[in-house]
Write an enzyme that holds these catalytic residues in place. Sequence first.
Site, PDB file in Angstrom:
ATOM      1  N   ASP A 179      -1.567   6.777   6.707  1.00 15.85           N
ATOM      2  CA  ASP A 179      -2.676   5.974   6.198  1.00 15.85           C
ATOM      3  C   ASP A 179      -2.917   4.892   7.247  1.00 15.85           C
ATOM      4  OD1 ASP A 179      -4.353   4.164   5.010  1.00 15.85           O
ATOM      5  OD2 ASP A 179      -3.121   3.819   3.227  1.00 15.85           O
ATOM      6  N   TRP A 186       0.817  -1.217   0.000  1.00 16.29           N
ATOM      7  CA  TRP A 186       0.000   0.000   0.000  1.00 16.29           C
ATOM      8  C   TRP A 186       0.848   1.263   0.000  1.00 16.29           C
ATOM      9  CZ3 TRP A 186      -4.559   0.140  -1.911  1.00 16.29           C
ATOM     10  CH2 TRP A 186      -5.337  -1.013  -1.902  1.00 16.29           C
ATOM     11  N   LYS A 225     -12.651  -1.564   7.068  1.00 13.52           N
ATOM     12  CA  LYS A 225     -11.994  -2.585   7.904  1.00 13.52           C
ATOM     13  C   LYS A 225     -12.618  -2.549   9.305  1.00 13.52           C
ATOM     14  CE  LYS A 225      -8.729  -2.272   4.618  1.00 13.52           C
ATOM     15  NZ  LYS A 225      -8.607  -3.195   3.508  1.00 13.52           N
TER      16      LYS A 225
HETATM   17  C1  LIG Z   1      -3.546   0.356   4.016  1.00 16.31           C
HETATM   18  C2  LIG Z   1      -4.529   0.604   2.928  1.00 16.31           C
HETATM   19  N1  LIG Z   1      -4.540   1.799   2.319  1.00 16.31           N
HETATM   20  C3  LIG Z   1      -5.401   2.071   1.323  1.00 16.31           C
HETATM   21  C4  LIG Z   1      -6.317   1.137   0.896  1.00 16.31           C
HETATM   22  C5  LIG Z   1      -7.248   1.488  -0.232  1.00 16.31           C
HETATM   23  O1  LIG Z   1      -8.511   1.708   0.276  1.00 16.31           O
HETATM   24  P1  LIG Z   1      -9.733   2.066  -0.687  1.00 16.31           P
HETATM   25  O2  LIG Z   1     -10.083   0.818  -1.394  1.00 16.31           O
HETATM   26  O3  LIG Z   1     -10.767   2.537   0.303  1.00 16.31           O
HETATM   27  O4  LIG Z   1      -9.310   3.136  -1.600  1.00 16.31           O
HETATM   28  C6  LIG Z   1      -6.354  -0.111   1.507  1.00 16.31           C
HETATM   29  C7  LIG Z   1      -7.340  -1.129   1.069  1.00 16.31           C
HETATM   30  O5  LIG Z   1      -7.333  -2.251   1.468  1.00 16.31           O
HETATM   31  C8  LIG Z   1      -5.432  -0.384   2.543  1.00 16.31           C
HETATM   32  O6  LIG Z   1      -5.429  -1.574   3.147  1.00 16.31           O
END
Ligand SMILES: Cc1ncc(COP(=O)(O)O)c(C=O)c1O
Length: 362
Positions: A170, A102, A194
């Site tokens: 994040d 990520w 989550k």
């Molecule tokens: C740590 C992290 N950041 C960002 C995201 C992306 O999230 P979204 O699908 O809400 O854009 C995720 C999705 O699993 C994630 O686990």
Amino acid sequence: MPEFFNFSAGPAVMPVTVLAQAQQEFLNWNGSGFSMLETPFTGDAYKKIHNHVRDNLRLLLNIPDNYHILFMHGGASAQFSLVPLNLLGRAGRADYVETGYWSCKTMREARRYCNVNVAASSCATGFDRMPEAWHLDSSAAYCHITSNETANGVQFFDIPDTGDLPLVADMTSDFLSRPIGVQRYGVIYAGAQKNIGPTGLTIVIVRDDLLGRAHPATPAVFNYKNQAEAGSMLNTPLTFSIYLTGLVLRWITDMGGVVAMAKNSAQRSAQLYQVIDASKGFYQCSVQPAHRSCMNVCFTLANDALTPLFLSLAAEEGLLNLKGHPMAGGIRASIYNAMPNAGVIALISFMQHFADMHWHHV
Ligand SMILES: Cc1ncc(COP(=O)(O)O)c(C=O)c1O
């Protein structure tokens, strides 16, 4: 007791009592005679809920008054762009800490807006830890971290001091799973799917002094300052998701708050890692013990050819969505707040039995 346990990384398991309450109120919310989905956001009934959810979040995470809580659209991925758009100001550089799938994605997006200084990275060791030596750029606008790498199963437990440089995190996959010293951060953001609940809603916590730096081309609804001033109602908010979030926050409070969530997830993840470590190599977790995630327990089987069998037999036992992230392979057990303890116990028992039955195939 549910007949199955959902180990999905997201959208993930929700507290069953929350779903039941939402179901009960679905057709007639708050005695209004119609559904929450049909409730105008401009009316007092909705505004009361909206502000209540925001205030409860402030209480749960002990968020100081000089931080704004925003309810935004677009998921955490939108923030990959919105952080640089809102925070860079005149600076053309930002620090990023590279710790897994990520954070790499975040950095790729940020490169569209600025020069990215990789302040620290664990890429060389296969993202098996959080990097210790950080080299911050004195001209950077902020330093970005991913507090829990959902796909790699690595989590920050100790974050170096970035001094005056605003720290941006994040926290999508460990938000509300433990207390946060909010005052250490400039911006915290988290997609809701989550530990919070409904997909699409993104919570952004931003320090007062960081507002007002947005690039002029930032869309108005994605400008932190505009949304802070409008109480996150510059456009139609995600009313139903915010209502559901309110139910989840109340559930967390009733369960003992984020301190209780942290204690529980530390215990449960430790039990799972212990099964892996005691399996004499049948199961393997490549993440260094001190950096293993309490939320996403990622491991592989020594004989990868057994992985499909593991997954299909687990599903037959009602242990669902255990497949690892496509990039990482193997198995991933996501044990967010709402995973019942019985789910972890059932998984442990399944893993031990599976290893006993198949150890000779290693
Ligand atoms: C740590 C992290 N950041 C960002 C995201 C992306 O999230 P979204 O699908 O809400 O854009 C995720 C999705 O699993 C994630 O686990």
